[in-house]
Write a protein that holds these residues in place. Structure first.
Motif, PDB file in Angstrom:
ATOM      1  N   ALA A   1       4.600  17.802  -7.801  1.00  0.00           N
ATOM      2  CA  ALA A   1       5.120  19.057  -7.204  1.00  0.00           C
ATOM      3  C   ALA A   1       3.980  20.055  -7.099  1.00  0.00           C
TER       4      ALA A   1
ATOM      5  N   ASN B   1       8.798  15.755  -3.575  1.00  0.00           N
ATOM      6  CA  ASN B   1       9.852  16.234  -2.668  1.00  0.00           C
ATOM      7  C   ASN B   1      10.369  17.606  -3.085  1.00  0.00           C
ATOM      8  N   ALA B   2      10.405  17.842  -4.394  1.00  0.00           N
ATOM      9  CA  ALA B   2      10.845  19.165  -4.875  1.00  0.00           C
ATOM     10  C   ALA B   2       9.876  20.230  -4.373  1.00  0.00           C
TER      11      ALA B   2
ATOM     12  N   TYR C   1      10.514  20.740  -0.639  1.00  0.00           N
ATOM     13  CA  TYR C   1      11.783  21.447  -0.433  1.00  0.00           C
ATOM     14  C   TYR C   1      11.637  22.935  -0.784  1.00  0.00           C
ATOM     15  N   ALA C   2      10.884  23.202  -1.839  1.00  0.00           N
ATOM     16  CA  ALA C   2      10.644  24.601  -2.232  1.00  0.00           C
ATOM     17  C   ALA C   2       9.917  25.340  -1.110  1.00  0.00           C
TER      18      ALA C   2
ATOM     19  N   ALA D   1       9.047  14.351  -7.698  1.00  0.00           N
ATOM     20  CA  ALA D   1       8.645  15.756  -7.866  1.00  0.00           C
ATOM     21  C   ALA D   1       7.982  16.316  -6.608  1.00  0.00           C
TER      22      ALA D   1
ATOM     23  N   VAL E   1      14.324  17.847 -10.993  1.00  0.00           N
ATOM     24  CA  VAL E   1      13.642  16.563 -10.797  1.00  0.00           C
ATOM     25  C   VAL E   1      14.062  15.622 -11.933  1.00  0.00           C
TER      26      VAL E   1
ATOM     27  N   VAL F   1      16.453  16.202  -6.519  1.00  0.00           N
ATOM     28  CA  VAL F   1      15.724  15.264  -5.673  1.00  0.00           C
ATOM     29  C   VAL F   1      15.853  13.878  -6.316  1.00  0.00           C
TER      30      VAL F   1
ATOM     31  N   ILE G   1      15.636  23.641  -8.397  1.00  0.00           N
ATOM     32  CA  ILE G   1      15.546  22.268  -7.883  1.00  0.00           C
ATOM     33  C   ILE G   1      15.243  21.374  -9.082  1.00  0.00           C
TER      34      ILE G   1
ATOM     35  N   ILE H   1      11.381  24.926 -10.156  1.00  0.00           N
ATOM     36  CA  ILE H   1      11.445  23.458 -10.098  1.00  0.00           C
ATOM     37  C   ILE H   1      11.453  22.984 -11.546  1.00  0.00           C
TER      38      ILE H   1
END
Ligand code: RP5
Length: 207
Positions: free
Chosen positions: A41, A155-156, A159-160, A153, A106, A148, A104, A82
């Motif tokens: 992430a 993808n988190a 997305y953030a 991570a 993980v 997610v 979000i 996250i």
């Protein structure tokens, strides 16, 4: 930057926060053993120059710290948290219950990194991370946390960025570029596969 906005003869002063100046995202994880997964992430946010603050906060081992962290996150003005955790992954849900900042989660598959004997499998997840995924996604009605995929991570992080892009339009172009890089890399690989044939392609790529 301070912007003056004139609307119906009223003058408003609005503080425009740049996404490059201060951390807008808090990354937390339940244990140092989650850091190898959670770094994905951080890496994506670093790549797009989005500042984040990273900490270890355990829902079970440091419950009071968890409450303090939620206050800290609000004070810092984080736009998104996250939160990664494995096993009985209560960290994302518990943080969400202490703040209105979107979380979000993980889900992390638990490894036995900290075991002295690396052959000891006692800490390996018996459920392949599904335990954590369900702990995060099955929040009660009215207290949502998005999740997610297991160990996703990165993808988190993406997305953030998508959430932040609503506020910082510069990020929209960066996200479009990211998509186009992905698109081009699939085409490139497909060309190689077509040229080499499936057997050679696999041998070369996964040797
Ligand atoms: C969870 O327990 C953590 O998020 C981690 O994934 C897992 C194992 O933690 P350690 O025992 O390795 O510290 O709370």
């Amino acid at each position: 930057m301070i912007l003056a906005i004139i609307d119906n003869n009223l003058l408003y002063f609005s503080i425009v926060v740049s996404y490059t100046k201060k951390p807008l995202i808090g990354i937390i994880m339940g244990s140092s053993s989650d850091s190898r997964i959670m770094k994905d992430a951080a890496e994506i946010l670093d790549k797009f120059k989005i500042k984040h603050e990273d900490q270890i906060v355990s829902a079970h081992r440091t419950p009071t710290r968890l409450e303090e962290y939620a206050k800290h996150a609000e004070k810092m003005g984080f736009k998104i948290i996250i939160a990664g955790a494995g096993g009985a992954a209560h960290l994302p849900g518990m943080i969400a219950s202490h703040t209105i900042i979107p979380v979000i989660g993980v889900p992390i598959m638990v490894y036995n990194d900290k075991q002295s004997k690396k052959t000891d499998n006692s800490k390996f997840s018996s459920f392949g991370g599904l335990d954590s995924l369900l702990s995060i996604s099955e929040m009660p009605s009215g207290s949502p946390v998005v999740a997610v995929g297991i160990n996703k991570a990165g993808n988190a992080g993406i997305y953030a960025m998508k959430i932040l892009a609503n506020e910082f339009p510069e990020l929209k172009n960066k996200l479009r570029q990211h998509k186009s890089v992905q698109h081009d890399s699939v085409l490139k690989e497909s060309e190689e596969l077509k040229k080499q044939g499936l057997s050679k392609f696999v041998k070369k790529k996964f040797k």
